[in-house]
Design an enzyme around this catalytic site. Structure first.
Site, PDB file in Angstrom:
ATOM      1  N   ASP A   1       0.845  -1.193   0.000  1.00 16.73           N
ATOM      2  CA  ASP A   1       0.000   0.000   0.000  1.00 16.73           C
ATOM      3  C   ASP A   1       0.885   1.249   0.000  1.00 16.73           C
ATOM      4  O   ASP A   1       1.908   1.309   0.690  1.00 16.73           O
ATOM      5  CB  ASP A   1      -0.912  -0.005   1.242  1.00 16.73           C
ATOM      6  CG  ASP A   1      -2.047   0.985   1.110  1.00 16.73           C
ATOM      7  OD1 ASP A   1      -3.203   0.553   0.960  1.00 16.73           O
ATOM      8  OD2 ASP A   1      -1.781   2.225   1.142  1.00 16.73           O
TER       9      ASP A   1
ATOM     10  N   HIS B   1     -10.336  -4.795  -3.722  1.00 15.83           N
ATOM     11  CA  HIS B   1      -9.012  -5.117  -3.188  1.00 15.83           C
ATOM     12  C   HIS B   1      -9.149  -5.541  -1.749  1.00 15.83           C
ATOM     13  O   HIS B   1     -10.059  -5.117  -1.043  1.00 15.83           O
ATOM     14  CB  HIS B   1      -8.056  -3.923  -3.312  1.00 15.83           C
ATOM     15  CG  HIS B   1      -8.592  -2.661  -2.726  1.00 15.83           C
ATOM     16  ND1 HIS B   1      -9.524  -1.866  -3.378  1.00 15.83           N
ATOM     17  CD2 HIS B   1      -8.355  -2.056  -1.539  1.00 15.83           C
ATOM     18  CE1 HIS B   1      -9.819  -0.826  -2.625  1.00 15.83           C
ATOM     19  NE2 HIS B   1      -9.132  -0.924  -1.495  1.00 15.83           N
TER      20      HIS B   1
END
Ligand code: AMP
Length: 115
Positions: free
Chosen positions: A30, A98
């Site tokens: 991320d 996701h």
């Protein structure tokens, strides 16, 4: 889907190092990690979220990737949390399905916070 950042990452149009990949999903760190380990598992195919007719093989691939990502990230033994945000109340910010894999430190007792 045109203009979708996760489609562009999954296809390689936007190059990002993959932590894990297979025929159906990719996983990468991320950009704004919220834990010492914060990896996103993303289907190669575009689905807005879980309610967007996700094929069973894609759902299965998402789940199957999680323990592999955890192992590769070194958090399989210590434990981890998975999160899928869907829609505005969950503050989904990228409209491409996701799954977050979060770990690397002891978490607090509360699972979520509300405003
Ligand atoms: P969500 O709020 O569940 O939609 O989470 C979207 C996540 O994607 C956030 O944690 C962002 O930090 C992350 N993110 C957005 N753009 C990128 C990017 N280009 N590369 C990696 N992570 C990203």
């Amino acid at each position: 889907m045109e203009g979708c950042i996760f489609c562009m990452i999954a296809s390689g149009e936007v190059p990002v190092p993959f932590v894990y990949e297979d025929g159906l999903v990719v996983a990468f760190n991320d950009a704004e990690p919220q834990a010492p380990v914060h990896v996103l598992v993303v289907p190669r195919s575009h689905h807005t979220c879980l309610d967007d007719g996700v094929p069973a093989d894609v759902s299965a691939a998402l789940c199957a990737a999680v323990p592999k990502v955890a192992e590769l990230a070194g958090i399989a033994a210590s434990g981890y949390r998975t999160v899928i945000n869907c829609g505005p109340d969950a503050r989904q910010s990228v409209q491409h399905l996701h799954l977050h894999v979060l770990g690397g430190a002891q978490m607090g007792h509360g699972m979520v916070t509300f405003e």
